[in-house]
Design a protein around this motif. Structure first.
Motif, PDB file in Angstrom:
ATOM      1  N   PRO A 150       1.382  -5.700  -5.495  1.00  0.00           N
ATOM      2  CA  PRO A 150       1.679  -4.738  -4.412  1.00  0.00           C
ATOM      3  C   PRO A 150       0.963  -3.264  -4.633  1.00  0.00           C
ATOM      4  O   PRO A 150       0.300  -3.166  -5.339  1.00  0.00           O
ATOM      5  CB  PRO A 150       3.164  -4.779  -4.979  1.00  0.00           C
ATOM      6  N   LEU A 151       1.108  -2.502  -3.650  1.00  0.00           N
ATOM      7  CA  LEU A 151       0.535  -1.150  -3.507  1.00  0.00           C
ATOM      8  C   LEU A 151       1.389  -0.294  -3.432  1.00  0.00           C
ATOM      9  O   LEU A 151       2.502  -0.418  -2.465  1.00  0.00           O
ATOM     10  CB  LEU A 151      -0.477  -1.194  -2.777  1.00  0.00           C
ATOM     11  N   SER A 152       1.223   0.988  -4.065  1.00  0.00           N
ATOM     12  CA  SER A 152       2.033   2.074  -3.556  1.00  0.00           C
ATOM     13  C   SER A 152       1.198   3.291  -3.867  1.00  0.00           C
ATOM     14  O   SER A 152       0.699   3.523  -4.877  1.00  0.00           O
ATOM     15  CB  SER A 152       3.554   2.115  -4.462  1.00  0.00           C
ATOM     16  N   LEU A 153       0.874   4.118  -2.737  1.00  0.00           N
ATOM     17  CA  LEU A 153      -0.015   5.357  -2.892  1.00  0.00           C
ATOM     18  C   LEU A 153       0.728   6.487  -2.406  1.00  0.00           C
ATOM     19  O   LEU A 153       1.365   6.377  -1.447  1.00  0.00           O
ATOM     20  CB  LEU A 153      -1.172   5.171  -1.902  1.00  0.00           C
ATOM     21  N   GLU A 154       0.808   7.502  -3.184  1.00  0.00           N
ATOM     22  CA  GLU A 154       1.718   8.645  -3.047  1.00  0.00           C
ATOM     23  C   GLU A 154       0.989   9.853  -2.486  1.00  0.00           C
ATOM     24  O   GLU A 154      -0.233  10.092  -3.011  1.00  0.00           O
ATOM     25  CB  GLU A 154       2.495   9.059  -4.041  1.00  0.00           C
ATOM     26  N   CYS A 155       1.549  10.594  -1.516  1.00  0.00           N
ATOM     27  CA  CYS A 155       0.956  11.936  -1.116  1.00  0.00           C
ATOM     28  C   CYS A 155       1.961  12.919  -0.699  1.00  0.00           C
ATOM     29  O   CYS A 155       3.124  12.599  -0.463  1.00  0.00           O
ATOM     30  CB  CYS A 155       0.423  11.528   0.493  1.00  0.00           C
ATOM     31  N   THR A 156       1.811  14.011  -1.647  1.00  0.00           N
ATOM     32  CA  THR A 156       2.634  15.180  -1.420  1.00  0.00           C
ATOM     33  C   THR A 156       1.917  16.533  -1.024  1.00  0.00           C
ATOM     34  O   THR A 156       0.950  16.716  -1.185  1.00  0.00           O
ATOM     35  CB  THR A 156       3.650  15.383  -2.600  1.00  0.00           C
ATOM     36  N   VAL A 190      -2.361   0.861  13.499  1.00  0.00           N
ATOM     37  CA  VAL A 190      -3.128  -0.483  13.332  1.00  0.00           C
ATOM     38  C   VAL A 190      -2.366  -1.551  12.556  1.00  0.00           C
ATOM     39  O   VAL A 190      -1.817  -1.357  11.772  1.00  0.00           O
ATOM     40  CB  VAL A 190      -4.249  -0.432  12.536  1.00  0.00           C
ATOM     41  N   PRO A 191      -1.995  -2.683  13.286  1.00  0.00           N
ATOM     42  CA  PRO A 191      -0.966  -3.855  12.579  1.00  0.00           C
ATOM     43  C   PRO A 191      -1.799  -4.357  11.607  1.00  0.00           C
ATOM     44  O   PRO A 191      -3.104  -4.847  11.611  1.00  0.00           O
ATOM     45  CB  PRO A 191      -0.898  -4.825  13.835  1.00  0.00           C
ATOM     46  N   GLN A 192      -1.295  -4.265  10.118  1.00  0.00           N
ATOM     47  CA  GLN A 192      -1.601  -4.854   9.080  1.00  0.00           C
ATOM     48  C   GLN A 192      -0.736  -5.120   8.183  1.00  0.00           C
ATOM     49  O   GLN A 192       0.509  -4.987   8.507  1.00  0.00           O
ATOM     50  CB  GLN A 192      -2.868  -3.975   8.534  1.00  0.00           C
ATOM     51  N   ASN A 193      -1.149  -5.557   6.917  1.00  0.00           N
ATOM     52  CA  ASN A 193      -0.167  -5.746   5.712  1.00  0.00           C
ATOM     53  C   ASN A 193       0.443  -4.679   4.928  1.00  0.00           C
ATOM     54  O   ASN A 193       0.832  -4.730   3.931  1.00  0.00           O
ATOM     55  CB  ASN A 193      -0.561  -6.785   4.918  1.00  0.00           C
ATOM     56  N   LEU A 220       2.132   5.196   1.078  1.00  0.00           N
ATOM     57  CA  LEU A 220       1.588   4.097   1.562  1.00  0.00           C
ATOM     58  C   LEU A 220       1.739   2.758   0.733  1.00  0.00           C
ATOM     59  O   LEU A 220       1.666   2.878  -0.403  1.00  0.00           O
ATOM     60  CB  LEU A 220       0.142   4.237   1.735  1.00  0.00           C
ATOM     61  N   SER A 221       2.413   1.542   1.578  1.00  0.00           N
ATOM     62  CA  SER A 221       2.617   0.621   0.387  1.00  0.00           C
ATOM     63  C   SER A 221       2.189  -0.810   1.231  1.00  0.00           C
ATOM     64  O   SER A 221       1.822  -0.792   2.254  1.00  0.00           O
ATOM     65  CB  SER A 221       4.279   0.391   0.374  1.00  0.00           C
ATOM     66  N   SER A 222       2.118  -1.772   0.086  1.00  0.00           N
ATOM     67  CA  SER A 222       1.772  -3.120   0.613  1.00  0.00           C
ATOM     68  C   SER A 222       2.707  -4.185  -0.299  1.00  0.00           C
ATOM     69  O   SER A 222       2.610  -3.798  -1.479  1.00  0.00           O
ATOM     70  CB  SER A 222       0.292  -3.463   0.717  1.00  0.00           C
ATOM     71  N   LYS A 223       3.101  -5.151   0.189  1.00  0.00           N
ATOM     72  CA  LYS A 223       3.756  -6.177  -0.697  1.00  0.00           C
ATOM     73  C   LYS A 223       2.766  -7.226  -1.243  1.00  0.00           C
ATOM     74  O   LYS A 223       2.881  -7.523  -2.479  1.00  0.00           O
ATOM     75  CB  LYS A 223       4.853  -6.964   0.171  1.00  0.00           C
ATOM     76  N   LYS A 224       1.750  -7.402  -0.514  1.00  0.00           N
ATOM     77  CA  LYS A 224       0.594  -8.090  -0.966  1.00  0.00           C
ATOM     78  C   LYS A 224      -0.754  -7.880  -0.572  1.00  0.00           C
ATOM     79  O   LYS A 224      -1.120  -7.864   0.406  1.00  0.00           O
ATOM     80  CB  LYS A 224       0.702  -9.647  -0.607  1.00  0.00           C
TER      81      LYS A 224
END
Lengths: 121, 119
Positions: free
Chosen positions: A18-24, A60-63, A76-80
């Motif tokens: 998984p992915l998690s990117l953070e912006c503040t 843009v469609p993507q995962n 910004l996240s992704s499960k895989k």
């Protein structure tokens, strides 16, 4: 003055993780927020934009997915993750437009964060 | 369709030379905005200038100058007396008022020009 933060600065992840990117953003309220990706070929592509909490538009469609749980936080996240998700991810903000008391998108200058370099192995 | 073309992929100059980075854009909108950003090796995009389609006045800021010509759809960027610190990738970008409500005022970027200034 306004500042924009992103973390982590660098990330190496295996395919399928998984992915998690953070912006503040600090120093402003109700900003428009954007996620761009810069692939190795240098071009920047808009992934998501948001004009308010829980108001996300996908380009843009993507995962990948995005969320805005607070006014000045964009995730910004992704499960895989896929190999093709590797790249440099940039968050940006600008001043929102206003029409009839409603927050609107804007063509005002976008200011970018320092970016997150993601490598998927 | 909207498009930004930066035909120069890489430019190499010696310090103190003048250098011009070309940008050609395509749009059907009459209201649009043009930008230049600098991306140093650290990666962050640094805003340099924003011009709207109704203002064709050239602009000068220190060693930087911009030439906007609607007749040729160009928005070129000149660095006078270049310095090593000018080494970076420079991006030209376009935003259209007509795309505001269905594409959020997104920036359409050119592919960038990598400028190398050697001492």
């Amino acid at each position: 003055s306004q500042t924009i933060h992103q973390w982590p600065a660098t990330l190496v992840q295996p395919v399928g993780s998984p992915l998690s990117l953070e912006c503040t953003v600090e120093g402003t309220s109700n900003p428009n927020l954007y996620w761009y990706r810069q692939a190795a070929g240098r071009g920047l592509q808009l992934l998501f934009y948001s004009i308010g909490i829980d108001q996300i538009s996908s380009e843009v469609p993507q995962n990948l997915s995005a969320s805005r749980p607070q006014d000045r936080q964009f995730i910004l996240s992704s499960k895989k993750l896929l190999l093709s998700d590797s790249g440099f991810y940039l968050c940006a903000w600008n001043l929102a437009g206003l029409a009839g008391g409603q927050v609107q998108p804007s063509t005002d200058t976008q200011y970018f964060g320092p970016g997150t370099r993601l490598t998927v192995l | 369709a909207q498009k930004v073309t930066q035909a120069q992929t890489e430019i190499s100059v010696v310090e103190k030379e003048d250098v011009t980075l070309d940008c050609v854009y395509e749009t059907r909108d009459t209201t649009y905005y043009l930008f230049w950003y600098k991306q140093p090796p650290s990666g962050e995009l640094v805003f340099l200038i924003r011009r709207n389609s109704f203002d064709e006045q050239n602009e000068i800021s220190g060693r930087y100058s911009w030439n906007f010509q609607k007749s040729t759809s160009s928005f070129n960027f000149t660095i006078t007396a270049s310095q090593v610190v000018d080494s970076a990738v420079y991006f030209c970008a376009l935003s259209e008022a007509g795309l505001l409500y269905n594409q959020g005022g997104k920036l359409i970027f050119g592919q960038g020009t990598e400028l190398s200034v050697k001492p």
